[in-house]
Design a protein around this motif. Structure first.
Motif, PDB file in Angstrom:
ATOM      1  N   UNK A 197      25.170  41.614  49.494  1.00  0.00           N
ATOM      2  CA  UNK A 197      26.478  40.738  49.411  1.00  0.00           C
ATOM      3  C   UNK A 197      27.731  41.507  49.103  1.00  0.00           C
ATOM      4  N   UNK A 198      27.500  42.147  47.831  1.00  0.00           N
ATOM      5  CA  UNK A 198      28.638  42.667  47.227  1.00  0.00           C
ATOM      6  C   UNK A 198      29.507  43.730  48.248  1.00  0.00           C
ATOM      7  N   UNK A 199      28.465  44.826  48.703  1.00  0.00           N
ATOM      8  CA  UNK A 199      29.099  45.615  49.628  1.00  0.00           C
ATOM      9  C   UNK A 199      29.621  45.023  50.762  1.00  0.00           C
ATOM     10  N   UNK A 200      29.145  43.944  51.270  1.00  0.00           N
ATOM     11  CA  UNK A 200      29.674  43.359  52.551  1.00  0.00           C
ATOM     12  C   UNK A 200      30.934  42.811  52.164  1.00  0.00           C
ATOM     13  N   UNK A 201      31.215  42.097  50.862  1.00  0.00           N
ATOM     14  CA  UNK A 201      32.525  41.473  50.490  1.00  0.00           C
ATOM     15  C   UNK A 201      33.389  42.661  50.244  1.00  0.00           C
ATOM     16  N   UNK A 202      33.101  43.981  50.241  1.00  0.00           N
ATOM     17  CA  UNK A 202      34.014  45.055  49.958  1.00  0.00           C
ATOM     18  C   UNK A 202      34.135  45.718  51.450  1.00  0.00           C
ATOM     19  N   UNK A 203      33.602  44.990  52.318  1.00  0.00           N
ATOM     20  CA  UNK A 203      33.897  45.646  53.622  1.00  0.00           C
ATOM     21  C   UNK A 203      32.746  46.403  54.677  1.00  0.00           C
ATOM     22  N   UNK A 204      31.628  46.393  53.913  1.00  0.00           N
ATOM     23  CA  UNK A 204      30.741  47.266  54.738  1.00  0.00           C
ATOM     24  C   UNK A 204      30.041  46.655  55.602  1.00  0.00           C
ATOM     25  N   UNK A 205      29.974  47.127  56.855  1.00  0.00           N
ATOM     26  CA  UNK A 205      29.385  46.335  57.991  1.00  0.00           C
ATOM     27  C   UNK A 205      28.511  47.498  58.719  1.00  0.00           C
ATOM     28  N   UNK A 206      27.848  46.961  59.778  1.00  0.00           N
ATOM     29  CA  UNK A 206      26.726  47.651  60.631  1.00  0.00           C
ATOM     30  C   UNK A 206      27.420  49.119  61.058  1.00  0.00           C
ATOM     31  N   UNK A 257      21.660  37.169  51.959  1.00  0.00           N
ATOM     32  CA  UNK A 257      22.141  37.916  52.955  1.00  0.00           C
ATOM     33  C   UNK A 257      20.968  38.083  54.067  1.00  0.00           C
ATOM     34  N   UNK A 258      21.360  37.772  55.271  1.00  0.00           N
ATOM     35  CA  UNK A 258      20.167  37.887  56.247  1.00  0.00           C
ATOM     36  C   UNK A 258      20.158  39.142  56.641  1.00  0.00           C
ATOM     37  N   UNK A 259      18.973  39.466  57.203  1.00  0.00           N
ATOM     38  CA  UNK A 259      19.130  40.908  57.623  1.00  0.00           C
ATOM     39  C   UNK A 259      19.669  41.230  58.990  1.00  0.00           C
TER      40      UNK A 259
END
Length: 567
Positions: free
Chosen positions: A62-71, A171-173
């Motif tokens: 969740x923290x990485x996603x909030x910082x903009x990391x995507x697939x 966070x869903x896979x």
């Protein structure tokens, strides 16, 4: 990554369709559901249950996603073995991002190269490596942020802070397909720059299943696994396999390999499996702790990365019992080429012992011994070991030239030389780059090394070819005497080998060192030995060989013999 897209080509009239597969992070969800209160990770005095691990991983994702990391984004990780490094693997998987771990023993400029080569957007760096963080930041135009693993002052924030800020987040896979990358497995760079082997979710699901079937059948959550190597490479694959069965992973308390502490942990936690390399296994077997601790819980000691010399193999079997499992496989094939299970590790050199083999083909994999033209060779003929099957990687990232060299007619070319017997057992002769030609004859160092190690006073050895004005190349042997052994001279060793090694294979010089140079993974790369020989000024001395009366023959005799040998 090999230049083809298997998802778009119709087969047998079938309509192309998506090949969605399980996201590897689902393994944690399974464990949290079935074994939530069981311990999944132990490091020093701390332990975490599977439910806690899944929660930490979800919070970090969740923290990485909030910082903009995507697939598809690459996350570079430079860290000693620790809890947060383990969490980072699954957090990357959960987001559909790519985990890019490095060997923590690399220098700052080497890690900076891996950052640029992978195009990493995020860098998770252990607090002990501020120089690495600075080098990566300066060299990587794609890098957007650095977070710290463990204590220290580098980076925007620490992983513990990031996890705490998103505690309780779910966070869903991310949905993934078979060929979606999950891991850039950097090669050790034995020739030239390291290359990023692309491992995918579908491939690794096969690898996990294959490891459980062929290497450690019957593994359950009641087992325990000790980590004695960096999680960035083979040990990381091994621990991913343990996660699939809910097996607790146990780390050594520090990055220093303390053999006594390793045996204490084996006894305390009733460790049942270990992944290691022959060099480390040899050290464990020769340590006094092997005789004063209870290691009866061990069922599988899995060794790979290099062939194990026969004398070392017998010593390990006599100390530990029939618990050894050997596999042969490169990072590009994630260790899935051959297996030699415990029941085929014979401590006696009897008529039924297949001495020197690395085993037979892994389930679902096919091996072919091929000549330079790609033709499959007959039994016992030496050629390049090639392999096909679901464990073969997708190719090298952004490196079409390397891919063109690595694949031929669909076969992955390992660069290792060997042969196969009539029953399908594979025997490794050595790396293609290790072979040398002396007077027209091919010399495979491993064959000579095996003979040298039968001398009771020699504990380690490396044989390699060096230039020679007469023969083109000649062999030299760098030997490490066993502790407590009496003095050994060149003449002693040459005399010992005179009846065991043909004259044309006899090394022309023997050097005796206190230790051989080793890589960060415990291997002895010949390039490091060669570098050390050069730094000591020894590469220009092989022609000054010991007396021919110990079996090397005169130059005239050798010239005639080499002519006969070359046909």
């Amino acid at each position: 990554m090999t230049g083809t897209d298997s998802t778009t080509a119709p087969r047998g009239g079938l309509t192309p369709m998506s090949r969605r597969v399980m996201n590897l992070a689902h393994l944690l969800i399974q464990n949290a559901r079935r074994h939530g209160d069981r311990t999944g990770f132990i490091w020093g005095e701390r332990s975490w249950t599977w439910r806690e691990i899944d929660g930490h991983v979800s919070a970090l994702a969740a923290a990485l996603a909030a910082r903009g990391i995507v697939k598809g984004d690459r996350i570079l990780v430079h860290s000693k073995n620790c809890d947060e490094m383990f969490w980072s693997m699954f957090a990357a998987f959960r987001l559909g991002a790519v985990w890019v771990p490095t060997n923590f023993r690399l220098m700052p400029d080497e890690v900076a190269y891996l950052a640029t080569a992978s195009g990493a957007r995020a860098f998770l760096c252990h607090g002990d490596f501020p120089q690495h963080a600075a080098a990566v930041k300066a060299a990587s135009p794609a890098l957007e942020f650095t977070w710290r693993i463990g204590e220290g002052a580098l980076g925007e924030k620490s992983l513990s802070e990031a996890i705490a800020a998103h505690a309780g987040a779910r966070v869903e896979n991310m949905a993934v397909e078979y060929d979606d990358p999950c891991w850039f497995f950097f090669t050790s760079g034995t020739t030239g720059r390291s290359k990023a082997a692309v491992l995918t979710h579908g491939q690794m699901a096969f690898v996990v299943t294959n490891h459980l079937a062929d290497l450690m059948p019957g593994t359950t959550e009641r087992d325990a696994s000790l980590v004695v190597a960096p999680l960035s490479h083979g040990a990381g694959v091994h621990q991913l396999v343990q996660t699939a069965r809910g097996v607790p992973t146990i780390l050594l308390p520090s990055e220093r390999f303390d053999i006594g502490e390793a045996f204490r942990l084996i006894e305390t936690h009733r460790v049942s499996n270990i992944f290691t390399v022959p060099t480390i296994l040899k050290m464990m077997v020769e340590h006094p702790a092997v005789d004063r601790t209870d290691h009866s819980s061990l069922r599988y000691i899995i060794y790979a990365g290099a062939p194990m010399y026969r004398e070392d193999q017998k010593a390990a079997l006599n100390k530990l019992g029939k618990v050894l499992v050997q596999y042969f496989g490169l990072g590009e094939v994630t260790g899935n080429i051959t297996v030699l299970p415990p029941d085929l590790h014979d401590p006696e050199d009897g008529p039924y012992a297949r001495i020197g083999t690395c085993g037979f083909e892994r389930t679902g994999m096919q091996v072919s011994i091929q000549g330079d033209d790609g033709r499959e060779l007959k039994a016992f003929e030496t050629g390049e070991i090639c392999v096909i099957g679901p464990a073969v990687f997708a190719g090298y990232y952004d490196n079409p030239e390397a891919n063109a060299k690595a694949f031929r007619d669909g076969w992955f070319r390992t660069g290792d030389l060997g042969h196969m017997d009539e029953a399908g057992f594979v025997y490794i002769t050595g790396r293609a780059s290790d072979m040398y030609i002396s007077g027209g004859s091919n010399i495979y160092p491993r064959e000579v090394e095996e003979k040298i190690l039968t001398h009771p006073a020699i504990g380690e050895v490396a044989v390699l070819g060096v230039p020679d004005p007469v023969w083109g190349e000649v062999g030299i042997a760098v030997c490490v005497p066993r502790e407590g052994a009496g003095p050994v001279t060149e003449l002693d060793l040459a005399g010992f080998l005179a009846t065991k090694v043909p004259r044309y294979k006899m090394p022309k010089r023997f050097f005796f060192w206190e230790a051989l140079p080793k890589s960060g993974y415990g291997k002895v790369p010949k390039r490091l030995v060669r570098d050390e020989l050069e730094s000591r000024g020894l590469l220009d001395t092989p022609s000054k060989a010991f007396s021919s009366e110990v079996g090397t023959g005169s130059r005239e005799e050798n010239a005639s013999r080499y002519k006969d040998q070359a046909g």
